[in-house]
Every structure is written in C-alpha cells, then in structure tokens.
Write an enzyme that holds these catalytic residues in place. Sequence first.
Site, PDB file in Angstrom:
ATOM      1  N   SER A 126       0.883  -1.069  -0.075  1.00 20.57           N
ATOM      2  CA  SER A 126      -0.119  -0.044  -0.058  1.00 20.57           C
ATOM      3  C   SER A 126       0.857   1.203   0.054  1.00 20.57           C
ATOM      4  O   SER A 126       2.002   1.078  -0.140  1.00 20.57           O
ATOM      5  CB  SER A 126      -0.946  -0.026   1.313  1.00 20.57           C
ATOM      6  OG  SER A 126       0.001   0.405   2.517  1.00 20.57           O
ATOM      7  N   LYS A 127       0.147   2.498   0.034  1.00 26.17           N
ATOM      8  CA  LYS A 127       1.050   3.634   0.197  1.00 26.17           C
ATOM      9  C   LYS A 127       1.997   3.667   1.142  1.00 26.17           C
ATOM     10  O   LYS A 127       3.154   4.465   1.048  1.00 26.17           O
ATOM     11  CB  LYS A 127       0.039   4.721   0.342  1.00 26.17           C
ATOM     12  CG  LYS A 127      -0.887   5.070  -1.131  1.00 26.17           C
ATOM     13  CD  LYS A 127      -1.169   6.277  -1.242  1.00 26.17           C
ATOM     14  CE  LYS A 127      -1.937   6.781  -2.341  1.00 26.17           C
ATOM     15  NZ  LYS A 127      -3.424   6.735  -1.985  1.00 26.17           N
ATOM     16  N   ARG A 128       1.867   2.996   2.191  1.00 23.68           N
ATOM     17  CA  ARG A 128       2.873   2.988   3.268  1.00 23.68           C
ATOM     18  C   ARG A 128       4.228   2.515   2.778  1.00 23.68           C
ATOM     19  O   ARG A 128       5.064   2.736   3.334  1.00 23.68           O
ATOM     20  CB  ARG A 128       2.369   2.026   4.329  1.00 23.68           C
ATOM     21  CG  ARG A 128       1.241   2.670   5.352  1.00 23.68           C
ATOM     22  CD  ARG A 128       0.783   1.614   6.310  1.00 23.68           C
ATOM     23  NE  ARG A 128       0.177   0.497   5.867  1.00 23.68           N
ATOM     24  CZ  ARG A 128       0.587  -0.686   5.721  1.00 23.68           C
ATOM     25  NH1 ARG A 128       1.730  -0.858   6.584  1.00 23.68           N
ATOM     26  NH2 ARG A 128      -0.073  -1.553   5.186  1.00 23.68           N
TER      27      ARG A 128
END
Length: 483
Positions: A247-249
């Site tokens: 994910s964006k993390r």
Amino acid sequence: MKKDSEIRVRMAPSPTGFFHLGSARTALYNWLFARHNQGKFILRVEDTDVQRSSKEMIQTILDGLGWLGLNWDEGPYFQSERLAIYKKYVQQLIDKGYAYYCYCRPEDLAREREAALKNKQSWKYDRRCLNLTPEQKKEKERANHPKAVRFLVPDHPVVFYDLIHKEIKRDFADIEDFIILRQNGIPTYNLACAVDDYEMGITHVIRAVEHITNTPKQILLYEALNFSKPEFAHLPLILGEDRKKLSKRHGAVSLMAYKEKGFIPEAMVNFLALLGWSPGNDKEIMSIKEIIQRFSLKRINPANAIFDIQKLEWMNGQYIYRMSDGELLESLKPFLIKFKFITPAELDKKREWILRVCGAIKKRLKVLADIDKAGRYFFVEDFEYEPRALEKHLHKETIEIVKEFSRIMETITDFDGAHIEESLRGFVKEKNIPARNLIHPLRVFTTGKEGGPGLFLTLELIGKERCLKRIKKIIKNYEEKNG
Ligand code: GLU
C-alpha cells in the site's frame, strides 16, 4: 474471428484508482501468457461504477500499459458502452428462473443489515421478493416501483480448479442472492465480468487473488447461462517487506510514480515478471524475449510475493549499466531538463559531451533521477561538497600541493584524461609523494565527492577552466580562514 485453439486473455481494470503495481503485474502476466501462446491480449475497462470511475484514471491505465510496452490486440472495450448486452443476458436469467426482480429499497436493506450487525447477528437477504405473490408483483409493477435483479443462488457448493491454487470449494450456505442488475440498470461486477469473458471468448481468466471469492459466483452465472467456462488462475498477493499488503505506506504504488523516479520500463517488466513467477533457474536479468519464451502459469508460486525495492533498484541499475550511451542519454533527457542541468536547446549542441558524461556516470545510477546527486557537478556549479570529505583534505600541506599542481594544470593545452594523468604522474614523481595524496583532494575539490568515475576522465569532462575555478575557490576559502 476467434480461432478455436486461440488463447485469449484479458486485462480488466476498473478506473477507480491509479494503475498500481499489482494491476501492472496482472496485466504483464496476461500479456506474457498471450505472447507465449501466440494468443490475444484484450483490454477491457470495467467502468460500470460511474461515480468512482474517471477519465483521468483510464488515462493512467493506458499510460501505464504503454510505458511497459504491453500492447493489446483488441479493445479497449468499455463496459459502460455495453449495457444493452448485459441486459439481454439478465433477461435470459429472469426468463429461465435463475434470477428475479427485487423491489426492496437499498436503504431499508442497509438499515436491517446494520441493526443485525449491531446485535452481532449475521444477515442475508431473505428472498422476500422471490416470494411475492403474483398480485403483489403486479402491484409493484403498476406503481412503477424501482427494481433490481437478484441471482437465485442454488444451495449446492461450487468447486472449481484454479491453475495456481488447485481445487477451490465454495459453500453457498452463507451467500445471499446477489444483485446482478442494479435499480439504475447498471450491472454489477460479477454479471458484467462473466458476460464479457464469455462474449469476448476469454479462454483464461488471470487475475488477482482478491477475486477468488467472486469466481464461484461467476461460475454459477456461467452455468445458468449455459456458457462454456474459461480456465482460472488467481495471482498471489504482493506484500511489502513487512508482510502487509502493498500500500502507500510502502512508498509509491502507482506505476507511473516509478517512471518519474527514473525506473526503466524494461527493468520494471523484468522485476514484475519475477514477482510471483520464476523461470525455474536463478537467472534474474532476462530479456523480454526470454521471459516470453519461458513464461508459464505452472511456475507461478501460490504463496504471496514480497516486493523488495532494493532488488528493483539493483535490477534497474543493471539495466542502466547495460544501456548504450545514446540510450542512456535518451532516457536521461527529461531528468537533465527537470533538474535544470541543461536547456533543451543545449541538448543538441552539447550532445557529444553529454554522451561521454553518460558513459562515465552510468555505473553509478540505480535510477535515472540519481543523476541529480551522482552527476550534478558535471553540469552546474551549485553542487554540494560532502563536508567530511572536504574536511579531510583541508590541510596546509595538501593545499600547497594542489595549488602547485593547479599551476601545472593551467599549462596543459590538450586538457584530456591522458595528458592530465601524464602531468600528475610526473608531478608526484618529482615531489616523491604517493599519487593518491593528490588524486583524492583533487577529486573532492572539483566534484565535492570522494567517489566517482575515473578522476582524469572526470576532470577532462568538467573542463579545465571549471576545474581550476573550483580548486581556486576552495583554496581561497581555506586561506581566508587560516590566514
Ligand atoms: N475490474 C476488476 C479490478 O479492477 C478486475 C476484475 C477481473 O479481472 O475479473 O479489480
């Protein structure tokens, strides 16, 4: 027209978010499978979620596929333009008793569901509209009541064979009669997907494992519509190094963000190909031709794949290193302009020189944007000096030696690597000092760094005047501070 034996696969993205790495890998595996089998790769945009779909997202899909070189043979088809086709099949299902009208208001059902959940009870649609009497139905129709269409889910389990995950069994006891056509006349994903896969002659549905729970529903639709079934292959998840879903993390997920950072499409393709598939040996760097030749669904690992950014960077560096100077220059152009290293007009004028800089710096770039740090000093004067590197050489003795040699540098008429080296070697010999005592400070004073391409070539490429100016500035600063 479709040949009987032809392999036909499709990429069916929903344009509701950026085209991300996972979608890119799905597209790539479909494309590789098609190319390996001399089949067809079809692009179908699943844009039935009108509110969440956008032109911009469609563009990111087209850009992403284009950047990776995943050309499609048919399409793009847009589901939003095929509503009449879905309606025709929904009507067939209703006529055959596999589907029924549901007049319930979605808000009412949502409220019921919420209330049940609050009481920790499960909830599923109770088929109240299936059980309406003909009178009640007529009443609803007369009142022109909005209606959706639900599929009548049979009570037998569905078993199917997935080419990657083997046998999958799904019990339908807890599955409600799902909606196939919404009140607004737009089909749901499962209906549109099953119809299109059939209509488009898809032989292999290769998609993300997130959809494996949808497959049994689509199989029920296939059976009810008397469609022949395709093969299914659900691709494993891509996880970050912390084993959580990418994910964006984990940094950029949108494919085009990798382009902006300076990843090379060929490296990206190579890397994505190995994110779940293996050629059966340890070979990592493979040409696209080789990947196509070796690609097979049999060698896809059902276990989740781990996205290792260091490996991607390493691989990208390998691709950059293997480029010709001309190819590297082409790829670097947008970065040279973005970093204001050069104007578009100068690109042509200084082409020969930039090509040589490309050759010199190639080994030091993992991504194209690394040119900012690794090669800035070739182009402009506002580069940084690594403080510790500089500190190391700011001593009276060193300064004196550099000063003396810079006077010799001024006299070199052919300021090329060979002549600079010849002068330097002669100078250190005469002074009876090790060459490194001069080579190291010279590099730091002219580039700000301790490491870089060969020093003599570096000095030549920076040019005599700029080298001397930089050296003088350092010496002047030193002398001002130290009297
Ligand atoms: N439209 C779906 C998605 O973007 C893909 C469905 C499929 O491949 O069947 O996730």
